[in-house]
Design a protein around this motif. Structure first.
Motif, PDB file in Angstrom:
ATOM      1  N   ALA A  29      -6.228   0.835  -8.083  1.00  0.00           N
ATOM      2  CA  ALA A  29      -6.699   1.187  -6.717  1.00  0.00           C
ATOM      3  C   ALA A  29      -6.332   0.402  -5.523  1.00  0.00           C
ATOM      4  N   ASP A  30      -6.071   1.116  -4.378  1.00  0.00           N
ATOM      5  CA  ASP A  30      -5.529   0.600  -3.418  1.00  0.00           C
ATOM      6  C   ASP A  30      -4.050   0.217  -3.235  1.00  0.00           C
ATOM      7  N   ALA A  31      -3.262   0.444  -4.253  1.00  0.00           N
ATOM      8  CA  ALA A  31      -1.708   0.271  -4.359  1.00  0.00           C
ATOM      9  C   ALA A  31      -1.070   1.239  -3.411  1.00  0.00           C
ATOM     10  N   ARG A  32      -0.209   0.808  -2.946  1.00  0.00           N
ATOM     11  CA  ARG A  32       0.839   1.691  -2.120  1.00  0.00           C
ATOM     12  C   ARG A  32       1.765   2.095  -3.078  1.00  0.00           C
ATOM     13  N   GLY A  61      -8.457  14.111  -5.274  1.00  0.00           N
ATOM     14  CA  GLY A  61      -8.964  12.801  -4.797  1.00  0.00           C
ATOM     15  C   GLY A  61      -8.448  11.413  -5.365  1.00  0.00           C
ATOM     16  N   MET A  62      -7.202  11.545  -5.935  1.00  0.00           N
ATOM     17  CA  MET A  62      -6.603  10.309  -6.664  1.00  0.00           C
ATOM     18  C   MET A  62      -5.713   9.662  -5.718  1.00  0.00           C
ATOM     19  N   LEU A  63      -4.946  10.259  -4.585  1.00  0.00           N
ATOM     20  CA  LEU A  63      -4.293   9.508  -3.498  1.00  0.00           C
ATOM     21  C   LEU A  63      -4.839   9.870  -2.259  1.00  0.00           C
ATOM     22  N   ARG A  69      -0.267   3.670   6.441  1.00  0.00           N
ATOM     23  CA  ARG A  69      -0.374   3.142   5.122  1.00  0.00           C
ATOM     24  C   ARG A  69       0.650   3.762   4.082  1.00  0.00           C
ATOM     25  N   GLY A  70       0.897   4.878   4.319  1.00  0.00           N
ATOM     26  CA  GLY A  70       1.634   5.498   3.528  1.00  0.00           C
ATOM     27  C   GLY A  70       0.909   6.337   2.331  1.00  0.00           C
ATOM     28  N   THR A  71       1.433   6.321   0.980  1.00  0.00           N
ATOM     29  CA  THR A  71       0.555   7.053   0.320  1.00  0.00           C
ATOM     30  C   THR A  71      -0.097   5.970  -0.976  1.00  0.00           C
TER      31      THR A  71
END
Length: 236
Positions: A29-32, A61-63, A69-71
């Motif tokens: 979670a919250d990783a780019r 809802g996963m990304l 911020r990017g993806t």
């Protein structure tokens, strides 16, 4: 990094591969996510396929995608857990499957025994007819067939419909995809399917006799047994 297999359409395969990495914590979670060219190389696909995969996982809802911020991977609580494709993805991963089995059993215990109680109080003759028809279809179906799952789903929908509560009915519709995946266990355990018919019979009879206590108890026993059957497949 999971690489997509070559058997299915490349965009779907890339979506599943990327989703598997998210589910398994490669991207928490919250990783780019890596930038598009790097992700394309890691997945072994073209950049347009990466964009399609990302778009699909955004819709589930996963990304999240932002200009600065990017993806980014969204927290698991934001995922559309009852989406049929996401259910299929999660159930293909051992750790996620175990969690799903437990979570689904908890949800079922929260509303199905109560629904059976209400059904036994409010049911009409037409409801009883539909319940017993679904039970007969379960008996006639090959335990390893889609028809067996369809009949099992029809039985539970008939019970909930007998509550005459539109919110419970809608909840059952929302959970149908998850239940269908869970009932698929019976195709791998035919003996368990046959044994579970006896518990379905107890529920049907209690509803027909308007005995809410027995209807609720039989429903709880059915859910407990289903959870144990599903766990036995994960940990034989």
């Amino acid at each position: 990094m999971t690489r997509p297999p070559g058997r299915e359409p490349i965009a779907r395969a890339a979506t599943r591969a990327l989703a598997a990495d998210i589910i398994n914590g490669v991207y928490p979670a919250d990783a780019r996510l890596p930038v598009e060219p790097d992700l394309a190389i890691q997945l072994g696909v073209g950049r347009s396929t990466v964009r399609e995969a990302v778009k699909m996982l955004v819709s589930k809802g996963m990304l999240a995608v932002g200009p600065k911020r990017g993806t980014v991977v969204r927290p698991a609580q934001d995922w559309h857990h009852l989406d049929p494709e996401l259910l299929d993805l999660r159930l293909s991963q051992d750790q996620a499957r175990d969690a799903f089995i437990g979570h689904l059993a908890e949800i079922r215990l929260m509303f199905e025994p109560f629904a059976a109680e209400m059904a036994s109080i409010r049911r009409c003759d037409a409801d009883v007819t539909r319940i017993y028809r679904a039970l007969a279809d379960m008996r006639e179906a090959d335990p390893a067939s889609v028809q067996a799952i369809d009949a099992d789903i029809a039985f539970h929908k008939a019970i909930v419909a007998a509550t005459q509560n539109p919110l419970l009915i809608h909840l059952a519709i929302t959970l149908e995809a998850a239940l269908r995946h869970a009932f698929n266990t019976s195709t791998h355990l035919p003996a368990a399917y046959v044994a579970n018919i006896a518990l379905h019979q107890q529920i049907a009879d209690a509803v027909a006799r308007q005995d809410p206590g027995k209807a609720s108890a039989a429903c709880r026993a059915l859910i407990d047994r289903a959870a144990k059957d599903q766990a036995s497949l994960s940990h034989p």
